[in-house]
Design an enzyme around this catalytic site. Structure first.
Site, PDB file in Angstrom:
ATOM      1  N   ASP A  76      -7.031  -8.342   5.643  1.00  0.00           N
ATOM      2  CA  ASP A  76      -6.411  -7.170   5.035  1.00  0.00           C
ATOM      3  C   ASP A  76      -4.894  -7.232   5.187  1.00  0.00           C
ATOM      4  O   ASP A  76      -4.386  -7.248   6.305  1.00  0.00           O
ATOM      5  CB  ASP A  76      -6.958  -5.907   5.711  1.00  0.00           C
ATOM      6  CG  ASP A  76      -6.243  -4.649   5.251  1.00  0.00           C
ATOM      7  OD1 ASP A  76      -5.707  -4.646   4.129  1.00  0.00           O
ATOM      8  OD2 ASP A  76      -6.224  -3.675   6.013  1.00  0.00           O
TER       9      ASP A  76
ATOM     10  N   ARG B  23     -12.234  -0.365  13.686  1.00  0.00           N
ATOM     11  CA  ARG B  23     -12.722   0.904  13.119  1.00  0.00           C
ATOM     12  C   ARG B  23     -12.663   2.004  14.179  1.00  0.00           C
ATOM     13  O   ARG B  23     -12.195   3.110  13.924  1.00  0.00           O
ATOM     14  CB  ARG B  23     -14.154   0.719  12.605  1.00  0.00           C
ATOM     15  CG  ARG B  23     -14.602   1.808  11.674  1.00  0.00           C
ATOM     16  CD  ARG B  23     -16.007   1.539  11.164  1.00  0.00           C
ATOM     17  NE  ARG B  23     -16.118   0.260  10.481  1.00  0.00           N
ATOM     18  CZ  ARG B  23     -17.262  -0.303  10.113  1.00  0.00           C
ATOM     19  NH1 ARG B  23     -18.406   0.327  10.364  1.00  0.00           N
ATOM     20  NH2 ARG B  23     -17.286  -1.468   9.499  1.00  0.00           N
TER      21      ARG B  23
ATOM     22  N   ASP C 206      -0.209  -9.518   9.002  1.00  0.00           N
ATOM     23  CA  ASP C 206       0.678  -8.460   8.499  1.00  0.00           C
ATOM     24  C   ASP C 206       0.836  -7.324   9.493  1.00  0.00           C
ATOM     25  O   ASP C 206       1.610  -6.402   9.233  1.00  0.00           O
ATOM     26  CB  ASP C 206       0.137  -7.874   7.183  1.00  0.00           C
ATOM     27  CG  ASP C 206      -1.079  -6.999   7.414  1.00  0.00           C
ATOM     28  OD1 ASP C 206      -1.974  -7.435   8.173  1.00  0.00           O
ATOM     29  OD2 ASP C 206      -1.135  -5.885   6.873  1.00  0.00           O
TER      30      ASP C 206
ATOM     31  N   GLY D 262      -4.806  -3.562  10.977  1.00  0.00           N
ATOM     32  CA  GLY D 262      -5.270  -4.541  11.961  1.00  0.00           C
ATOM     33  C   GLY D 262      -6.020  -3.940  13.132  1.00  0.00           C
ATOM     34  O   GLY D 262      -6.504  -4.667  13.994  1.00  0.00           O
TER      35      GLY D 262
ATOM     36  N   ASP E 137      -5.220 -13.642   8.658  1.00  0.00           N
ATOM     37  CA  ASP E 137      -5.713 -12.277   8.664  1.00  0.00           C
ATOM     38  C   ASP E 137      -6.226 -11.988   7.240  1.00  0.00           C
ATOM     39  O   ASP E 137      -5.833 -12.680   6.290  1.00  0.00           O
ATOM     40  CB  ASP E 137      -4.548 -11.351   9.039  1.00  0.00           C
ATOM     41  CG  ASP E 137      -4.903  -9.901   8.931  1.00  0.00           C
ATOM     42  OD1 ASP E 137      -5.945  -9.502   9.469  1.00  0.00           O
ATOM     43  OD2 ASP E 137      -4.132  -9.153   8.290  1.00  0.00           O
TER      44      ASP E 137
ATOM     45  N   SER F  12     -12.136  -6.793  10.629  1.00  0.00           N
ATOM     46  CA  SER F  12     -13.069  -6.010   9.803  1.00  0.00           C
ATOM     47  C   SER F  12     -14.505  -6.514   9.876  1.00  0.00           C
ATOM     48  O   SER F  12     -14.775  -7.703   9.778  1.00  0.00           O
ATOM     49  CB  SER F  12     -12.616  -6.044   8.344  1.00  0.00           C
ATOM     50  OG  SER F  12     -13.555  -5.368   7.538  1.00  0.00           O
TER      51      SER F  12
ATOM     52  N   ASN G 255     -16.387  -5.841   7.513  1.00  0.00           N
ATOM     53  CA  ASN G 255     -16.682  -6.061   6.092  1.00  0.00           C
ATOM     54  C   ASN G 255     -16.005  -7.318   5.555  1.00  0.00           C
ATOM     55  O   ASN G 255     -15.968  -7.527   4.336  1.00  0.00           O
ATOM     56  CB  ASN G 255     -16.194  -4.855   5.286  1.00  0.00           C
ATOM     57  CG  ASN G 255     -16.942  -3.587   5.653  1.00  0.00           C
ATOM     58  OD1 ASN G 255     -18.147  -3.490   5.420  1.00  0.00           O
ATOM     59  ND2 ASN G 255     -16.262  -2.625   6.255  1.00  0.00           N
TER      60      ASN G 255
HETATM   61  P1  B16 Z   1     -13.766  -2.288   9.152  1.00  0.00           P
HETATM   62  P2  B16 Z   1      -7.704  -7.101   9.205  1.00  0.00           P
HETATM   63  C1  B16 Z   1      -8.632  -4.627   9.639  1.00  0.00           C
HETATM   64  O1  B16 Z   1      -8.637  -5.810   8.874  1.00  0.00           O
HETATM   65  C2  B16 Z   1      -7.876  -3.555   8.874  1.00  0.00           C
HETATM   66  O2  B16 Z   1      -6.498  -3.920   8.768  1.00  0.00           O
HETATM   67  C3  B16 Z   1      -7.973  -2.237   9.605  1.00  0.00           C
HETATM   68  O3  B16 Z   1      -7.310  -1.227   8.871  1.00  0.00           O
HETATM   69  C4  B16 Z   1      -9.451  -1.886   9.779  1.00  0.00           C
HETATM   70  O4  B16 Z   1      -9.585  -0.676  10.515  1.00  0.00           O
HETATM   71  C5  B16 Z   1     -10.160  -3.020  10.525  1.00  0.00           C
HETATM   72  O5  B16 Z   1      -9.993  -4.234   9.791  1.00  0.00           O
HETATM   73  C6  B16 Z   1     -11.650  -2.748  10.696  1.00  0.00           C
HETATM   74  O6  B16 Z   1     -12.244  -2.733   9.423  1.00  0.00           O
HETATM   75  O7  B16 Z   1     -13.842  -0.816   9.278  1.00  0.00           O
HETATM   76  O8  B16 Z   1     -14.023  -2.816   7.755  1.00  0.00           O
HETATM   77  O9  B16 Z   1     -14.627  -3.003  10.183  1.00  0.00           O
HETATM   78  O10 B16 Z   1      -6.291  -6.700   8.900  1.00  0.00           O
HETATM   79  O11 B16 Z   1      -7.909  -7.473  10.665  1.00  0.00           O
HETATM   80  O12 B16 Z   1      -8.240  -8.147   8.254  1.00  0.00           O
HETATM   81 MG    MG Z   2      -4.133  -7.144   8.405  1.00  0.00          MG
END
Ligand code: B16
Ligand code: MG
Length: 217
Positions: free
Chosen positions: A12, A50, A169, A47, A10, A115, A117
Protein backbone atom coordinates in the site's frame (compact mmCIF):
# COMPACT_ATOMS: atom_id res chain seq x y z
CA UNK A 1 31.31 -2.90 -1.80
CA UNK A 2 28.15 -4.63 -0.53
CA UNK A 3 26.29 -7.27 -2.53
CA UNK A 4 22.63 -6.40 -2.96
CA UNK A 5 20.49 -9.41 -3.86
CA UNK A 6 16.86 -8.46 -3.30
CA UNK A 7 14.19 -5.80 -3.23
CA UNK A 8 11.36 -5.94 -0.68
CA UNK A 9 8.40 -3.81 -1.72
CA UNK A 10 5.77 -2.47 0.62
CA UNK A 11 2.33 -2.83 -1.01
CA UNK A 12 0.00 0.00 0.00
CA UNK A 13 1.58 3.28 -1.13
CA UNK A 14 4.37 1.68 -3.18
CA UNK A 15 2.84 -0.91 -5.55
CA UNK A 16 -0.67 0.57 -5.49
CA UNK A 17 -2.55 3.20 -3.51
CA UNK A 18 -5.09 1.48 -1.28
CA UNK A 19 -4.81 4.19 1.42
CA UNK A 20 -7.93 5.89 0.03
CA UNK A 21 -9.94 2.66 0.38
CA UNK A 22 -8.62 2.13 3.93
CA UNK A 23 -9.72 5.72 4.65
CA UNK A 24 -13.21 5.25 3.20
CA UNK A 25 -13.69 2.02 5.18
CA UNK A 26 -12.45 3.46 8.51
CA UNK A 27 -14.44 6.65 7.88
CA UNK A 28 -17.64 4.68 7.31
CA UNK A 29 -17.12 2.76 10.56
CA UNK A 30 -16.18 5.94 12.45
CA UNK A 31 -19.28 7.79 11.15
CA UNK A 32 -21.53 4.89 12.14
CA UNK A 33 -20.03 4.92 15.65
CA UNK A 34 -19.96 8.73 16.03
CA UNK A 35 -16.14 8.96 16.17
CA UNK A 36 -14.44 11.95 14.48
CA UNK A 37 -12.02 10.73 11.79
CA UNK A 38 -10.37 12.83 9.07
CA UNK A 39 -8.14 12.22 6.05
CA UNK A 40 -5.30 13.67 8.11
CA UNK A 41 -5.97 11.08 10.85
CA UNK A 42 -5.81 8.42 8.14
CA UNK A 43 -2.27 9.44 7.14
CA UNK A 44 -1.06 8.22 10.56
CA UNK A 45 -2.42 4.73 9.75
CA UNK A 46 -0.08 4.16 6.76
CA UNK A 47 1.76 0.87 7.23
CA UNK A 48 0.13 0.31 10.64
CA UNK A 49 -1.66 -3.00 11.31
CA UNK A 50 -5.46 -3.26 11.40
CA UNK A 51 -5.46 -3.43 15.22
CA UNK A 52 -2.94 -0.59 15.48
CA UNK A 53 -5.12 1.44 13.10
CA UNK A 54 -8.24 0.86 15.22
CA UNK A 55 -6.37 1.95 18.35
CA UNK A 56 -5.21 5.16 16.61
CA UNK A 57 -8.70 5.84 15.30
CA UNK A 58 -10.12 5.48 18.83
CA UNK A 59 -7.59 8.01 20.22
CA UNK A 60 -7.82 6.54 23.73
CA UNK A 61 -11.59 5.86 23.77
CA UNK A 62 -12.16 2.66 25.79
CA UNK A 63 -13.46 -0.42 23.92
CA UNK A 64 -13.91 -4.04 25.00
CA UNK A 65 -12.19 -6.80 23.03
CA UNK A 66 -15.39 -8.27 21.55
CA UNK A 67 -16.44 -4.88 20.18
CA UNK A 68 -12.91 -4.23 18.85
CA UNK A 69 -12.99 -7.51 16.92
CA UNK A 70 -16.49 -6.79 15.56
CA UNK A 71 -15.48 -3.29 14.42
CA UNK A 72 -12.33 -4.58 12.67
CA UNK A 73 -14.41 -7.24 10.91
CA UNK A 74 -16.89 -4.58 9.80
CA UNK A 75 -14.14 -2.22 8.59
CA UNK A 76 -12.51 -5.07 6.66
CA UNK A 77 -15.84 -5.99 5.07
CA UNK A 78 -16.18 -2.40 3.80
CA UNK A 79 -12.52 -2.37 2.68
CA UNK A 80 -12.74 -5.65 0.75
CA UNK A 81 -15.83 -4.27 -0.99
CA UNK A 82 -13.78 -1.31 -2.24
CA UNK A 83 -11.00 -3.67 -3.42
CA UNK A 84 -13.43 -4.98 -6.06
CA UNK A 85 -12.64 -1.81 -8.01
CA UNK A 86 -8.92 -2.66 -8.35
CA UNK A 87 -7.56 -3.70 -11.76
CA UNK A 88 -4.02 -3.91 -13.26
CA UNK A 89 -4.50 -0.26 -14.27
CA UNK A 90 -4.15 0.63 -10.56
CA UNK A 91 -0.44 -0.21 -10.46
CA UNK A 92 1.33 3.00 -9.45
CA UNK A 93 3.36 4.59 -12.28
CA UNK A 94 6.82 3.09 -12.67
CA UNK A 95 6.14 -0.13 -10.72
CA UNK A 96 6.09 -2.53 -13.67
CA UNK A 97 9.24 -0.95 -15.14
CA UNK A 98 11.01 -1.23 -11.76
CA UNK A 99 10.05 -4.90 -11.42
CA UNK A 100 11.25 -5.61 -14.97
CA UNK A 101 14.53 -3.78 -14.35
CA UNK A 102 15.10 -5.61 -11.04
CA UNK A 103 14.60 -8.97 -12.74
CA UNK A 104 16.86 -7.95 -15.63
CA UNK A 105 19.58 -7.18 -13.07
CA UNK A 106 19.11 -10.58 -11.42
CA UNK A 107 17.58 -9.29 -8.18
CA UNK A 108 14.99 -11.22 -6.20
CA UNK A 109 11.72 -9.31 -5.76
CA UNK A 110 9.32 -9.66 -2.85
CA UNK A 111 6.50 -8.08 -0.87
CA UNK A 112 6.52 -7.05 2.80
CA UNK A 113 3.03 -5.75 3.59
CA UNK A 114 1.26 -5.38 6.95
CA UNK A 115 -2.02 -6.14 5.17
CA UNK A 116 -3.96 -9.38 5.56
CA UNK A 117 -5.46 -8.57 2.15
CA UNK A 118 -2.10 -8.30 0.36
CA UNK A 119 -2.50 -11.46 -1.77
CA UNK A 120 -6.03 -10.44 -2.78
CA UNK A 121 -4.76 -7.00 -3.85
CA UNK A 122 -1.80 -8.51 -5.76
CA UNK A 123 -4.12 -10.90 -7.61
CA UNK A 124 -6.40 -8.03 -8.59
CA UNK A 125 -3.36 -6.12 -9.89
CA UNK A 126 -2.32 -9.14 -11.99
CA UNK A 127 0.84 -9.59 -9.87
CA UNK A 128 -0.13 -12.82 -8.10
CA UNK A 129 2.88 -14.70 -9.53
CA UNK A 130 5.32 -11.79 -9.94
CA UNK A 131 7.23 -12.13 -6.65
CA UNK A 132 9.76 -14.57 -5.23
CA UNK A 133 8.23 -14.22 -1.74
CA UNK A 134 5.18 -12.53 -0.22
CA UNK A 135 5.10 -11.56 3.45
CA UNK A 136 1.75 -10.20 4.65
CA UNK A 137 -0.33 -9.55 7.75
CA UNK A 138 -0.51 -13.29 8.42
CA UNK A 139 3.25 -13.96 8.24
CA UNK A 140 4.31 -12.67 11.68
CA UNK A 141 2.68 -11.66 14.95
CA UNK A 142 4.48 -8.34 15.38
CA UNK A 143 4.16 -6.32 12.22
CA UNK A 144 5.66 -2.89 11.36
CA UNK A 145 7.32 -0.97 13.09
CA UNK A 146 8.79 -4.27 14.41
CA UNK A 147 11.37 -5.67 11.95
CA UNK A 148 9.88 -9.20 12.06
CA UNK A 149 7.98 -9.08 8.74
CA UNK A 150 10.98 -8.00 6.67
CA UNK A 151 13.21 -10.55 8.44
CA UNK A 152 10.61 -13.23 7.63
CA UNK A 153 10.69 -12.20 3.95
CA UNK A 154 14.52 -12.21 3.90
CA UNK A 155 14.45 -15.73 5.33
CA UNK A 156 12.10 -16.86 2.55
CA UNK A 157 14.48 -15.35 -0.02
CA UNK A 158 17.55 -16.78 1.74
CA UNK A 159 19.27 -13.38 1.88
CA UNK A 160 20.70 -11.43 4.83
CA UNK A 161 19.02 -8.10 5.72
CA UNK A 162 21.99 -5.95 4.57
CA UNK A 163 21.67 -7.63 1.14
CA UNK A 164 18.10 -6.38 0.68
CA UNK A 165 16.55 -2.97 0.00
CA UNK A 166 13.15 -2.22 1.52
CA UNK A 167 11.04 0.25 -0.49
CA UNK A 168 8.45 1.90 1.77
CA UNK A 169 6.06 4.86 1.91
CA UNK A 170 5.48 4.82 5.69
CA UNK A 171 7.71 5.89 8.56
CA UNK A 172 6.61 2.77 10.46
CA UNK A 173 7.91 0.68 7.54
CA UNK A 174 11.25 2.47 7.30
CA UNK A 175 11.69 2.15 11.09
CA UNK A 176 10.97 -1.59 10.81
CA UNK A 177 13.47 -2.02 7.98
CA UNK A 178 16.25 -0.06 9.68
CA UNK A 179 15.74 -1.95 12.95
CA UNK A 180 16.13 -5.17 11.00
CA UNK A 181 19.37 -4.02 9.38
CA UNK A 182 17.96 -3.54 5.86
CA UNK A 183 18.85 -0.83 3.34
CA UNK A 184 15.96 1.57 2.71
CA UNK A 185 14.38 3.61 -0.05
CA UNK A 186 11.59 5.95 1.09
CA UNK A 187 8.74 7.13 -1.12
CA UNK A 188 6.62 10.25 -0.52
CA UNK A 189 6.41 12.87 2.21
CA UNK A 190 6.25 10.58 5.28
CA UNK A 191 9.68 9.04 4.65
CA UNK A 192 11.56 12.18 3.56
CA UNK A 193 13.84 12.26 6.61
CA UNK A 194 14.20 8.65 7.68
CA UNK A 195 15.27 6.53 4.66
CA UNK A 196 18.78 5.98 3.21
CA UNK A 197 17.56 7.33 -0.14
CA UNK A 198 14.32 9.23 -0.78
CA UNK A 199 12.21 9.75 -3.91
CA UNK A 200 8.93 11.58 -4.33
CA UNK A 201 7.38 8.59 -6.07
CA UNK A 202 8.18 5.14 -7.48
CA UNK A 203 8.40 6.46 -11.06
CA UNK A 204 11.38 8.60 -10.01
CA UNK A 205 13.46 5.65 -8.76
CA UNK A 206 16.58 4.97 -10.86
CA UNK A 207 17.48 1.45 -9.77
CA UNK A 208 21.10 1.43 -10.95
CA UNK A 209 21.72 4.67 -9.02
CA UNK A 210 20.14 3.15 -5.89
CA UNK A 211 22.28 0.02 -6.20
CA UNK A 212 25.46 2.03 -6.77
CA UNK A 213 24.82 4.34 -3.82
CA UNK A 214 23.70 1.72 -1.30
CA UNK A 215 26.31 -0.87 -2.30
CA UNK A 216 29.06 1.72 -1.81
CA UNK A 217 27.87 2.94 1.65
P1 B16 B 1 -5.41 -4.88 6.46
P2 B16 B 1 1.19 -1.89 3.75
C1 B16 B 1 -0.90 -1.63 5.40
O1 B16 B 1 -0.38 -2.03 4.16
C2 B16 B 1 -1.67 -0.33 5.20
O2 B16 B 1 -0.76 0.71 4.84
C3 B16 B 1 -2.36 0.06 6.49
O3 B16 B 1 -3.11 1.24 6.30
C4 B16 B 1 -3.28 -1.09 6.91
O4 B16 B 1 -3.90 -0.78 8.15
C5 B16 B 1 -2.45 -2.37 7.06
O5 B16 B 1 -1.80 -2.65 5.81
C6 B16 B 1 -3.32 -3.57 7.44
O6 B16 B 1 -4.20 -3.83 6.38
O7 B16 B 1 -6.48 -4.29 7.29
O8 B16 B 1 -5.78 -5.08 5.00
O9 B16 B 1 -4.85 -6.16 7.07
O10 B16 B 1 1.46 -0.42 3.59
O11 B16 B 1 2.03 -2.52 4.86
O12 B16 B 1 1.27 -2.66 2.45
MG1 MG C 1 2.64 1.33 2.79
Amino acid sequence: MKTIRALIFDLDGVITDTAEYHYLAWKRLADEEGIPFTREDNEALRGVSRRGSLDRMLKGRPIDEETAQAWMTRKNHYYVGYLDKITPADLLPGVQQLLDEAKRLGLLVSIGSASKNAKLVLNKLGLGAAFDAIGDGYSVVNTKPAPDLFIWVAGRLDVYPPQAIVIEDAEAGIDAARQGGFLTVGIGASTANCADIHYDDVASIVLVDVLNRLAAD
